[in-house]
Every structure is written in C-alpha cells, then in structure tokens.
Enzyme design. Structure first.
Site, PDB file in Angstrom:
ATOM      1  N   ASP A   1      33.398  44.110  50.505  1.00  0.00           N
ATOM      2  CA  ASP A   1      34.567  43.215  50.540  1.00  0.00           C
ATOM      3  C   ASP A   1      34.966  43.076  49.064  1.00  0.00           C
ATOM      4  O   ASP A   1      34.613  43.944  48.240  1.00  0.00           O
ATOM      5  CB  ASP A   1      34.212  41.859  51.187  1.00  0.00           C
ATOM      6  CG  ASP A   1      35.449  40.998  51.471  1.00  0.00           C
ATOM      7  OD1 ASP A   1      36.190  41.306  52.412  1.00  0.00           O
ATOM      8  OD2 ASP A   1      35.698  40.023  50.730  1.00  0.00           O
TER       9      ASP A   1
ATOM     10  N   LYS B   1      29.308  37.420  57.722  1.00  0.00           N
ATOM     11  CA  LYS B   1      29.882  37.614  56.382  1.00  0.00           C
ATOM     12  C   LYS B   1      28.876  37.090  55.373  1.00  0.00           C
ATOM     13  O   LYS B   1      28.060  36.217  55.707  1.00  0.00           O
ATOM     14  CB  LYS B   1      31.193  36.823  56.253  1.00  0.00           C
ATOM     15  CG  LYS B   1      32.112  37.324  55.141  1.00  0.00           C
ATOM     16  CD  LYS B   1      32.971  38.498  55.577  1.00  0.00           C
ATOM     17  CE  LYS B   1      33.703  39.103  54.405  1.00  0.00           C
ATOM     18  NZ  LYS B   1      34.660  40.151  54.835  1.00  0.00           N
TER      19      LYS B   1
HETATM   20  P1  NDP Z   1      38.885  44.567  46.013  1.00  0.00           P
HETATM   21  O1  NDP Z   1      37.859  43.818  45.264  1.00  0.00           O
HETATM   22  O2  NDP Z   1      38.820  46.039  46.054  1.00  0.00           O
HETATM   23  O3  NDP Z   1      40.350  44.164  45.481  1.00  0.00           O
HETATM   24  C1  NDP Z   1      40.788  42.847  45.489  1.00  0.00           C
HETATM   25  C2  NDP Z   1      42.165  42.794  44.862  1.00  0.00           C
HETATM   26  O4  NDP Z   1      42.680  41.483  45.008  1.00  0.00           O
HETATM   27  C3  NDP Z   1      42.144  43.065  43.366  1.00  0.00           C
HETATM   28  O5  NDP Z   1      43.366  43.639  42.978  1.00  0.00           O
HETATM   29  C4  NDP Z   1      41.998  41.652  42.789  1.00  0.00           C
HETATM   30  O6  NDP Z   1      42.463  41.521  41.459  1.00  0.00           O
HETATM   31  C5  NDP Z   1      42.868  40.872  43.734  1.00  0.00           C
HETATM   32  N1  NDP Z   1      42.442  39.475  43.791  1.00  0.00           N
HETATM   33  C6  NDP Z   1      41.202  39.005  44.068  1.00  0.00           C
HETATM   34  N2  NDP Z   1      41.178  37.658  43.984  1.00  0.00           N
HETATM   35  C7  NDP Z   1      42.445  37.299  43.654  1.00  0.00           C
HETATM   36  C8  NDP Z   1      43.054  36.052  43.428  1.00  0.00           C
HETATM   37  N3  NDP Z   1      42.377  34.902  43.532  1.00  0.00           N
HETATM   38  N4  NDP Z   1      44.393  36.039  43.120  1.00  0.00           N
HETATM   39  C9  NDP Z   1      45.076  37.196  43.019  1.00  0.00           C
HETATM   40  N5  NDP Z   1      44.546  38.406  43.221  1.00  0.00           N
HETATM   41  C10 NDP Z   1      43.238  38.451  43.527  1.00  0.00           C
HETATM   42  O7  NDP Z   1      38.852  43.941  47.490  1.00  0.00           O
HETATM   43  P2  NDP Z   1      39.398  44.566  48.847  1.00  0.00           P
HETATM   44  O8  NDP Z   1      40.617  45.358  48.600  1.00  0.00           O
HETATM   45  O9  NDP Z   1      38.246  45.189  49.546  1.00  0.00           O
HETATM   46  O10 NDP Z   1      39.745  43.241  49.678  1.00  0.00           O
HETATM   47  C11 NDP Z   1      41.035  42.633  49.593  1.00  0.00           C
HETATM   48  C12 NDP Z   1      41.227  41.731  50.794  1.00  0.00           C
HETATM   49  O11 NDP Z   1      41.115  42.506  52.006  1.00  0.00           O
HETATM   50  C13 NDP Z   1      40.219  40.597  50.951  1.00  0.00           C
HETATM   51  O12 NDP Z   1      40.852  39.491  51.563  1.00  0.00           O
HETATM   52  C14 NDP Z   1      39.201  41.183  51.937  1.00  0.00           C
HETATM   53  O13 NDP Z   1      38.488  40.180  52.622  1.00  0.00           O
HETATM   54  C15 NDP Z   1      40.144  41.923  52.862  1.00  0.00           C
HETATM   55  N6  NDP Z   1      39.532  42.981  53.662  1.00  0.00           N
HETATM   56  C16 NDP Z   1      38.865  44.019  53.073  1.00  0.00           C
HETATM   57  C17 NDP Z   1      38.329  45.020  53.852  1.00  0.00           C
HETATM   58  C18 NDP Z   1      37.709  46.241  53.263  1.00  0.00           C
HETATM   59  O14 NDP Z   1      37.413  47.179  54.031  1.00  0.00           O
HETATM   60  N7  NDP Z   1      37.494  46.313  51.963  1.00  0.00           N
HETATM   61  C19 NDP Z   1      38.379  44.954  55.338  1.00  0.00           C
HETATM   62  C20 NDP Z   1      39.189  43.868  55.848  1.00  0.00           C
HETATM   63  C21 NDP Z   1      39.689  42.902  55.015  1.00  0.00           C
HETATM   64  P3  NDP Z   1      41.406  41.515  40.230  1.00  0.00           P
HETATM   65  O15 NDP Z   1      41.055  42.947  40.003  1.00  0.00           O
HETATM   66  O16 NDP Z   1      42.153  40.889  39.108  1.00  0.00           O
HETATM   67  O17 NDP Z   1      40.237  40.678  40.678  1.00  0.00           O
END
Ligand code: NDP
Length: 447
Positions: free
Chosen positions: A166, A126
């Site tokens: 991510d 990571k």
């Molecule tokens: P994105 O950046 O596309 O989206 C993240 C989302 O989470 C946004 O809506 C963001 O809101 C919100 N968010 C981020 N930080 C916080 C916080 N501290 N409190 C509340 N909301 C928050 O990321 P992903 O969708 O790719 O990833 C989301 C999760 O899934 C993570 O844990 C990641 O590690 C996990 N994941 C992702 C994978 C992938 O293929 N993308 C694979 C496996 C796991 P805002 O826009 O306001 O920041």
C-alpha cells in the site's frame, strides 16, 4: 429508517471515539446497507452489520530498529484482522507517518467489502506502521522491515492472513519482508502478494490497481455511450496507482494533464505522453525524487506547490493519492468545469460532501472499493498461481482482471440502479459487497 441509521452511527461513534476515518467509512456503508437490510428480512438477525464493524482481532506491536549511524528508533506496527467470513484476511500494509488505528481500521473495513466484490475467496485486513520510508537508505528500510516481520510472522500465513503493499510499501519493502519471513519460518510460501517476478510474484500485479481503475471508468462511460478516447484526465498522486492509471489512460487514447505528490501538482496541458510518464516513473521509483522536478525537464508544464489538481478543467478525474484528498468545494469545481466521470483509484479519496455532490449532480462516480479492487483481485490471482506453483502469462492475468472489473461493474449496477435509471455506484458496491459476507456469516453462526 433514518433513526436506525443514526442509532447505528451513534453506537459506532461511542465505541470508537477519536477514530474519524473509521467512523466515516462505516457511516457510508451503513447509509446504503441499513435500508437494504430493512427490506430483506433474512439479514435482520444476528447483528450482522455491528459484527462487521468490529475487527475480529487487532494486533499492535513495537518495531525497534537501528539507523545507519547506530541510533535506535521505535515505531508502532499494526495488523487489523477485520473479517474472515469468506476467506483468509487479505489487505495491504501501509508505511507512512500518518498511520494510526483509525486509518487502518477504515482501510480494513473497506477491504472486506472490496474483497467480497472481487468474487474471490478473500476476507479483509490491513496493517502497517507509522514509519516513514522517505529519506531512509535501503539498509535502514531493510532493518525496519525485518524488525516488523519478527512480530507480523506470528499472525500471518498463506491460509490465515496474506498482506500486500500500500502507500510506502512497494516491491523493495515486500522483498525485504518476504526474505525475513522465509528466514524466520524456514518455509517458502505465498504469505505476501506483490512479490517480485523471480520469487513468486504475478505478472500485471504492479499494474493491476491502476489498470482496473481505468477498466471500471470505461465501463461506467459505456453506460452513457461514451469512452475515454480524446478525453482530458486529471490524476492525483504519482505512486503505483497513479502511474498505472495514467499508463492505461494513454493506451486507450485519453490525455493525462496532471499528476501530483504530497508537495503539489504538475499541470501539462500538452499531455503527459508515454515518454513523460516514463520520466515520472523513473523519478519516483528509482530516483525517489519529487514531482516538482518534472517542470525542470518539460517546460510545457507548470508546478503548483501545496495545491491539489481539482481546479483544472477536465472530463475525467482519477484521485489516486490518499484518503480525503478531494473535498466538497473541489467536487463543485470539477462538476462546474464539465467533469463527467470520477473513478477513485485511492481508498476514500473523496470526502462525504464531495461524494454527495457527485451523486446529487448525477455524474458517474465510482467508490474505490469497486474501482480500485483490481489490485487485490490480482493479488488473489497471485495466491492461486502460488498454490498451483504455476505462472499465467501477462495476457492471461490481464484478461482475468478485465473480466473481474466488468463483473464488479455489473454487480454495482444490479444493486445500485435507481428507478430513474441512474446508477448509484456507492449504494451498489456497498450492498453487493455486504450480501456475500452476510450470507457467509449467517451460515457460520455467531462467531
Ligand atoms: P504509493 O506510496 O505508491 O503512492 C502514493 C502517492 O500518493 C504518492 O504520490 C504520494 O506522494 C501521494 N500521497 C501520499 N500521501 C499524501 C498526502 N497526504 N497528500 C497528498 N499526496 C499524498 O501508494 P499507492 O499508489 O500504492 O496507493 C495510493 C492509494 O491507492 C492509497 O489510498 C492506497 O490505499 C490505494 N490503493 C492502493 C492499492 C495498490 O495496489 N497499491 C490497491 C488499492 C488501493 P509522496 O510521494 O509525496 O508521498
């Protein structure tokens, strides 16, 4: 046995002070795996778990870049190469101001077990930076990515370490990173996944984590003779994982009633249908707006600033935003409101207290290392297509993803079924993930 677990956790705490997320992730694995090791003599030698909790390599580096007004900024970049026993390091890059060593080590550690569960030959890693892409222009993001890649290119490669996206790293960032690697190294190889379709990306990769999460929830519900049709679903987040979890829920007849971002959540009791989801995708992906703007267009919804959606009554909850976003009290609220199934789209979104409450209540609970493994599994499929210089159709990739999620579910049931028939998916995922990596490490000697 309790003492062995405690001794191990104490060791990890001593070696990794000020790394609470990493300790939390190791503790969860240790609680499932140490009892298994005690029952299986072949895993008792060579300090397997201790070695798994120590990264093979950690690289930290300076990332200087210039904003549009000419001012210089300095961020910190990282790559954690955690375990390469079963394949090259594989795992995403996160660009978010909260990024630090503890968070990336927890994510890398989880990734090792997740990648093992996919059955594909991928080790765990990571990386990322404490850079905030929010509010930056495309050119600023591009200059940051280029500076980041100047250092990262020294340690990655298509047979060594293959990062992906991510939080904060989507198609735009992957494109800039890939472009600069190619310029620096003068080679076109699959050193990143999540690439655009026109330059080696796989169909279904953007959808894969969310779709896989829903496939996993379907599998869990099936064990109790239930399905998603007609059920109310609460989702947190509105990024990649949340969007495609919502899309698949709609395709299989569920009703999505919340989505969120770091500002708050929207609640639309009439349901976020396909047209409303398309609005959210455009808002977040193209206009880079806030979820609060949803209520300006859809008066059926309410916006709850600074709150999380777990008090909303639902049948299924899909936490898809970030780590530790659902605590013990919120878990109690979900269960007492009748929620029967929680499937983690994000990594470690539920706190240990929340997980304990779900398992104690004997409802269906899937840890992210199993339920969100569809993303990295499809990254593995992207790597295969790049090596073959070939592209599978969307249907081919989706059906491979579907069967991988079924297999992961089966593995969790195999190792997680208790004597009363209850499936502890946390135990199942951790042990199933451990076994393959442990076998490979035993075969490879003390390295
Ligand atoms: P994105 O950046 O596309 O989206 C993240 C989302 O989470 C946004 O809506 C963001 O809101 C919100 N968010 C981020 N930080 C916080 C916080 N501290 N409190 C509340 N909301 C928050 O990321 P992903 O969708 O790719 O990833 C989301 C999760 O899934 C993570 O844990 C990641 O590690 C996990 N994941 C992702 C994978 C992938 O293929 N993308 C694979 C496996 C796991 P805002 O826009 O306001 O920041």
């Amino acid at each position: 046995m309790e003492k062995n677990i405690q001794d191990f956790i104490d060791l990890i705490k001593k070696k990794n002070p000020n790394e609470p997320e990493f300790i939390q992730a190791v503790e969860e694995v240790a609680e499932a795996v140490i009892p298994f090791i005690e029952e299986n003599k072949q895993y008792q030698s060579d300090k397997l778990l201790e070695r798994m909790a120590e990264p093979e390599r950690v690289t930290m580096f300076r990332v200087p870049w210039t904003d549009d007004s000419g001012e210089v900024h300095v961020n910190r970049g990282y790559r954690i190469q955690m375990n390469s026993a079963i394949g090259p390091y594989k795992g995403g890059l996160r660009f978010h101001p909260s990024v630090n060593l503890s968070i990336l080590k927890f994510l890398a550690f989880e990734q090792v077990f997740k990648n093992s569960l996919t059955t594909l030959p991928m080790g765990g890693g990571k990386g990322g930076a404490d850079f905030n892409p929010k509010g930056k222009t495309d050119r600023e993001v591009m200059r940051f990515c280029q500076s980041f890649m100047v250092e990262l290119q020294r340690i990655i490669g298509s047979d060594t370490d293959i990062p992906a996206g991510d939080i904060g790293v989507g198609g735009r960032e992957i494109g800039y990173l890939f472009g600069y690697y190619k310029k620096l190294r003068n080679e076109f190889t699959g050193i990143l996944t999540g690439k655009g379709r026109s330059y080696g990306g796989s169909l279904i990769r953007p959808e894969a984590t969310g779709y896989g999460n829903v496939y996993f929830a379907q599998n869990m519900l099936k064990t109790r003779g239930q399905d998603i049709k007609g059920k109310k679903v609460v989702i947190s987040g509105s990024g990649n994982v949340a969007q495609f979890s919502a899309e698949k829920i709609l395709q299989v007849g569920g009703i999505v009633i919340t989505m969120s971002d770091s500002g708050g959540y929207i609640h639309d009791e009439q349901g976020i249908d396909e047209a409303k989801l398309a609005f959210i995708m455009d808002l977040k992906n193209n206009r880079r707006g806030r979820i609060s703007e949803y209520v300006d267009t859809y008066s059926s919804a309410t916006y709850h600033e600074g709150e999380r959606p777990w008090s909303v009554k639902c049948d299924i909850a899909l936490p898809c935003a970030t780590q530790n976003e659902l605590d013990g009290d919120e878990a109690k609220a979900l269960v007492s409101n009748g929620c029967i199934c929680i499937s983690e789209g994000a990594n470690m979104p539920c706190t240990p207290e929340a997980v304990e409450h779900f398992i104690h209540s004997k409802i269906l609970f899937a840890p992210g290392k199993a339920s969100n493994a569809g993303g990295v599994a499809t990254s593995g499929l992207e790597m295969s297509q790049n090596s073959m210089r070939y592209s599978w159709t969307a249907e081919e990739v989706d059906s491979k993803l579907y069967s991988i999620m079924n297999d992961i579910h089966e593995a969790c049931v195999t190792y997680g079924k208790d004597s009363d028939g209850f499936v502890d998916y946390v135990k199942g995922a951790n042990i199933a993930g451990f076994v393959k990596v442990a076998d490979a490490m035993l075969a490879q000697g003390i390295v």
